[in-house]
Design a protein around this motif. Structure first.
Motif, PDB file in Angstrom:
ATOM      1  N   SER B   4      -5.409  36.951 -46.857  1.00 38.81           N
ATOM      2  CA  SER B   4      -5.332  38.147 -46.008  1.00 38.81           C
ATOM      3  C   SER B   4      -4.226  39.088 -46.493  1.00 38.81           C
ATOM      4  O   SER B   4      -4.402  40.301 -46.514  1.00 38.81           O
ATOM      5  N   THR B   5      -3.075  38.517 -46.939  1.00 36.92           N
ATOM      6  CA  THR B   5      -1.993  39.369 -47.460  1.00 36.92           C
ATOM      7  C   THR B   5      -2.469  40.092 -48.711  1.00 36.92           C
ATOM      8  O   THR B   5      -2.159  41.261 -48.917  1.00 36.92           O
ATOM      9  N   TYR B   8      -4.579  42.937 -47.805  1.00 37.33           N
ATOM     10  CA  TYR B   8      -3.714  43.948 -47.203  1.00 37.33           C
ATOM     11  C   TYR B   8      -2.993  44.756 -48.284  1.00 37.33           C
ATOM     12  O   TYR B   8      -2.997  45.983 -48.277  1.00 37.33           O
ATOM     13  N   LYS B  11      -5.251  47.084 -50.085  1.00 39.21           N
ATOM     14  CA  LYS B  11      -5.562  48.289 -49.308  1.00 39.21           C
ATOM     15  C   LYS B  11      -4.446  49.311 -49.426  1.00 39.21           C
ATOM     16  O   LYS B  11      -4.695  50.505 -49.598  1.00 39.21           O
TER      17      LYS B  11
END
Lengths: 292, 282
Positions: B4-5, B8, B11
């Protein structure tokens, strides 16, 4: 077939008009420039042969050396800005939505005439009503500089619109070269675990090295012979603070009517461009060109 | 790193990339938007309203005024016909040469091609003084013919360079069958080759149009009469008279760049193709 396609008369008819034009308009003038540079001549009266006097004078002419220095400085700035264009192109050639429209927008300034660009930037730099100083005063800058009247910054002020004018051109070339890299190579590298930085540094940049070399030559030679914008914006002033080789030549020949001396400057410019091209090719020469 | 990091981070990275690209786009386009806006304002509005405030009401009379009062119409017409004549001859002569070099058999073709390619590198300013003297002698100084000739001569190399790539890729079978049918070289060139090269003819035509429309040094040096000046040099003088009228200056500049912008709007892909082919060989 061979006989029809070897007809000497047809070949002459097709080639000679264009060939004569570039010989008369480009090559003969180049030789004449060298010849005139050995003369003392006001453009109208008699020419007198003075051998290398014009060049001896040129060597001692501090204004000439100043203009050479300014032209070289522009070349350095142009080459450094290529790095920025490369970064923009690498990003743009990735998976970017709207990349096509963006590179079109980048290119627009290059399509405009230098006179229009110069006149527009004269307004942008206008001390009180120009876009730049109005923006600076909006930001709270009390005493914004007078961009084109201050001899210590005028040179950089005229460099900026030149960079602005050509940015889209180089981005377009780099973008096209990057898009030409076969996707199989990129995919293979990704499968081998290359991260985006390695992809850019170790795969993409080496693959477009040939194109980068060409753009360095274009940027250096283009800078050395640059004229239009500077001539319209400042005429080389104030007091020669933004004089470059071509504008100095123009001033000597067509303002002071010293055609012999102007020719010596023009011929030096030609030699400089040839030497610069040769030197860059030599310095960036690599034994093996990357094949793909 | 957790997945997930990683997403992130990615992005944020993409966001920064887009920011950079839009910033560059803004730098490239905002000066022109500002120009468009002040060309539709009067001095009062230029000096007292914010930088990018919309002109209200838009003062189209600025455009009418510079077109009617000045010689902008005349300069415009001069640019138009000089560009048209130069482009037609450049593209036609370059097509002749490229055809002869890529398709016909003769010994000196590499030397001739070399002459054209070296011509790409020669700085025009190093030819200016002898050209001035030459046109003076043949009584073409202050005559539009001097501009047409130099436009053609100095754009032949880049035109040939763009044409070469296309000609080299053309299949030879067509010519062979044309020759079999008893077709003369001229008929083959005009009826087979020229129509087949029409895509690259369009490209070179547009590129030449832009270069000729924007040509400055030759007109500035060779032409002194107002009646022969083109738009680039004409607006230079014209703006001199209006140093304090911002709307008039803006309108003049807009009129001079609008034809190119309109062409770009419709044919941008062709233009980009031509610029790329003209800069990098092959």
């Amino acid at each position: 077939m061979d006989k029809v396609m070897s007809d000497k008369r047809v070949i002459a008819l097709y080639v000679l008009p264009a060939l004569l034009m570039i010989i008369i308009l480009v090559y003969v003038p180049i030789i004449m420039t060298g010849y005139y540079s050995l003369m003392k001549w006001d453009g109208i009266g008699e020419r007198t042969f003075v051998a290398l006097d014009n060049y001896k004078q040129l060597l001692k002419d501090s204004m000439f050396w100043k203009s050479v220095y300014h032209s070289f400085l522009l070349a350095v700035f142009s080459v450094l800005s290529l790095g920025g264009y490369l970064v923009v192109s690498l990003v743009l050639a990735g998976r970017i939505k709207g990349a096509n429209i963006l590179r079109k927008i980048y290119l627009i300034p290059m399509l405009l005439s230098s006179v229009a660009i110069a006149q527009l930037w004269l307004r942008i730099y206008h001390p009180s009503n120009g876009m730049l100083n109005q923006f600076l005063s909006f930001l709270g800058v009390d005493d914004p500089p007078n961009w084109l009247a201050d001899p210590s910054i005028v040179l950089y002020s005229v460099f900026i619109p030149i960079i602005w004018q050509y940015a889209g051109f180089y981005i377009l070339i780099y973008y096209a070269a990057l898009k030409n890299i076969p996707s199989s190579i990129i995919e293979a590298a990704i499968i081998d675990g290359a991260n985006p930085w390695q992809l850019a540094y170790k795969i993409k940049l080496p693959l477009i090295a040939g194109v980068i070399k060409v753009t360095i030559v274009l940027a250096v030679v283009g800078s050395l012979k640059y004229f239009d914008l500077i001539y319209v914006m400042t005429g080389g002033g104030p007091n020669g603070a933004s004089e470059v080789i071509a504008s100095y030549m123009y001033q000597k020949a067509f303002r002071s009517f010293n055609f012999g001396y102007g020719s010596a400057i023009a011929f030096s410019l030609l030699i400089l461009c040839i030497v610069a091209t040769w030197l860059i090719r030599k310095l960036t020469h690599t034994e093996e060109e990357v094949q793909y | 790193m957790e997945k997930s990091t990683y997403i992130y981070m990615k992005k944020i990275g993409m966001f920064l990339f887009y920011m950079m690209l839009f910033l560059v786009a803004g730098l490239q386009i905002l000066p022109l938007v500002w120009l468009l806006f002040f060309s539709l304002k009067n001095n009062q509005e230029v000096f007292n309203t914010p930088l990018f405030s919309l002109p209200s009401p838009p003062r189209w009379e600025n455009y009418v005024k510079v077109w009617v009062e000045g010689d902008i119409g005349l300069y415009f017409f001069n640019s138009l016909w000089i560009t048209t004549v130069s482009v037609i001859f450049t593209v036609l002569l370059a097509s002749f040469v490229t055809f002869a070099i890529t398709r016909m058999n003769w010994k000196l073709k590499h030397v001739v091609l070399g002459l054209f390619m070296v011509g790409l590198m020669i700085p025009i300013h190093s030819t200016l003084i002898p050209l001035f003297n030459f046109f003076m002698k043949v009584k073409l100084i202050d005559h539009p013919m001097s501009i047409v000739l130099t436009n053609i001569g100095f754009n032949l190399p880049i035109t040939i360079m763009i044409l070469l790539g296309f000609y080299n890729a053309l299949p030879r079978e067509l010519e062979e069958s044309a020759v079999m049918d008893g077709c003369s070289v001229h008929r083959m060139f005009f009826q087979v080759i020229l129509p087949m090269t029409s895509p690259v003819i369009v490209t070179t035509t547009i590129i030449n149009m832009i270069y000729n429309w924007n040509e400055f040094v030759f007109v500035n040096t060779f032409i002194s009469s107002d009646e022969y000046k083109t738009l680039t040099v004409g607006i230079q003088n014209f703006i001199g008279q209006y140093t304090t009228d911002w709307g008039a200056i803006g309108a003049t500049l807009m009129i001079s760049v609008l034809p190119i912008l309109i062409i770009f709007f419709f044919l941008s892909n062709k233009i980009m193709e031509g610029i790329t082919a003209g800069a990098i060989k092959g």
